[in-house]
Design a protein around this motif. Sequence first.
Motif, PDB file in Angstrom:
ATOM      1  N   ASP A  57      25.272  36.208  38.168  1.00 38.84           N
ATOM      2  CA  ASP A  57      25.950  35.833  39.410  1.00 38.84           C
ATOM      3  C   ASP A  57      27.329  35.243  39.122  1.00 38.84           C
ATOM      4  O   ASP A  57      28.283  35.468  39.873  1.00 38.84           O
ATOM      5  N   SER A 100      38.204  43.623  37.109  1.00 31.92           N
ATOM      6  CA  SER A 100      37.924  44.379  38.320  1.00 31.92           C
ATOM      7  C   SER A 100      39.149  44.524  39.195  1.00 31.92           C
ATOM      8  O   SER A 100      39.402  45.576  39.773  1.00 31.92           O
ATOM      9  N   ALA A 101      39.896  43.456  39.328  1.00 29.21           N
ATOM     10  CA  ALA A 101      41.076  43.517  40.194  1.00 29.21           C
ATOM     11  C   ALA A 101      42.062  44.548  39.689  1.00 29.21           C
ATOM     12  O   ALA A 101      42.645  45.306  40.454  1.00 29.21           O
ATOM     13  N   ALA A 133      39.840  39.597  41.649  1.00 26.34           N
ATOM     14  CA  ALA A 133      40.347  40.400  42.751  1.00 26.34           C
ATOM     15  C   ALA A 133      41.135  39.545  43.735  1.00 26.34           C
ATOM     16  O   ALA A 133      42.217  39.929  44.200  1.00 26.34           O
ATOM     17  N   GLN A 134      40.598  38.366  44.035  1.00 31.40           N
ATOM     18  CA  GLN A 134      41.252  37.504  45.027  1.00 31.40           C
ATOM     19  C   GLN A 134      42.598  36.990  44.534  1.00 31.40           C
ATOM     20  O   GLN A 134      43.599  37.037  45.261  1.00 31.40           O
ATOM     21  N   SER A 194      29.776  37.926  38.472  1.00 32.24           N
ATOM     22  CA  SER A 194      30.230  38.516  39.728  1.00 32.24           C
ATOM     23  C   SER A 194      31.272  37.631  40.396  1.00 32.24           C
ATOM     24  O   SER A 194      32.245  38.122  40.980  1.00 32.24           O
ATOM     25  N   LEU A 195      31.073  36.316  40.290  1.00 28.75           N
ATOM     26  CA  LEU A 195      32.053  35.389  40.856  1.00 28.75           C
ATOM     27  C   LEU A 195      33.404  35.535  40.166  1.00 28.75           C
ATOM     28  O   LEU A 195      34.446  35.477  40.810  1.00 28.75           O
ATOM     29  N   GLY A 236      35.122  38.472  41.478  1.00 31.99           N
ATOM     30  CA  GLY A 236      35.663  38.159  42.783  1.00 31.99           C
ATOM     31  C   GLY A 236      36.930  37.331  42.702  1.00 31.99           C
ATOM     32  O   GLY A 236      37.898  37.585  43.426  1.00 31.99           O
ATOM     33  N   HIS A 237      36.941  36.337  41.800  1.00 29.01           N
ATOM     34  CA  HIS A 237      38.140  35.528  41.601  1.00 29.01           C
ATOM     35  C   HIS A 237      39.298  36.392  41.103  1.00 29.01           C
ATOM     36  O   HIS A 237      40.452  36.198  41.513  1.00 29.01           O
TER      37      HIS A 237
END
Length: 300
Positions: free
Chosen positions: A178, A13-14, A188-189, A181-182, A185-186
């Motif tokens: 879930d 995603s990132a 992207a972060q 999704s995490l 998020g990781h």
Amino acid sequence: MNRARRITLLASSAVAVAVAIALLVALAPGDRPSAAPRPTPDPAVPASRVDISTLVLPFDTYETTPYENQVIEQAKDRLLGDCMRESGLSWTPLPVLTRSDTEGPHDRRYGLADPGVAARYGYHLPPLSPARKRLEAVYADRADLPLRERNAAFGPNSSTGGCWKKADERMFRGVERDQMSLLAGHSAQTFDVARRDPRVSAADKRWSACMKKAGHTYTDSYQALGDPAWGKSKRPIARERAVAVADVRCKRETGFLTTWIRVDQEVQNAAVRKNPALFRDLAEDRTAQLALARKILGRS
């Protein structure tokens, strides 16, 4: 099925966010790189001919690659087709894609990095392979399915019901959505943290100075990637290719790539160490899902 509703796995995603700008394409004739002296790389970050196609990052153990995403999607489509035929309805399967038909997991993570691609296509994306064109054609045909077939395949709302839902539930049985999704998020972060690291910022400045000596003024590498001039033509022409070639050369000569990759690895490793249980579960889910997909497709 509307192509916008296609549901595929997006492991990186990132990267998708960072390089979406690469869909902007082309240029007008213009200046070429000058013959200015080439800069000396930072001694702490020696120049390297990094091969992005073989690059391995820590998150690769937990994220599916674009090719693996396609294998999973194809397996789900096989289940969907079986369900349709059980209802007496026909279903055109997705064509088989090879690894060469899909992008590498890190192809444009750091912008352009392949000198051959830069010289040939500039900042445009390379053309689709014949197999990918067939894939797009199948998806386009599904957008025009008769109402009966469309409802059977995707449910009354034509997106997440019917045989698609049954196939999706089997493919993701036991997988914690879930947690997926995490992971996104990781991804992207950590990408953002690495991008903002002072070492990467310094490398970007070295890259910018190198580009300026070559006759191209950009404050950072993503400004070159997103130059609006590239969107004025469907095909790359002289100036775009010249900038792209200089871009890749400067990334290699200034240690830009080696710096960002090293920081990327550090940040991702730190994330894994901080939450080992999550990443252990993600690795197990990835292995199990790929094994199921290959079993459905009859692959070893």
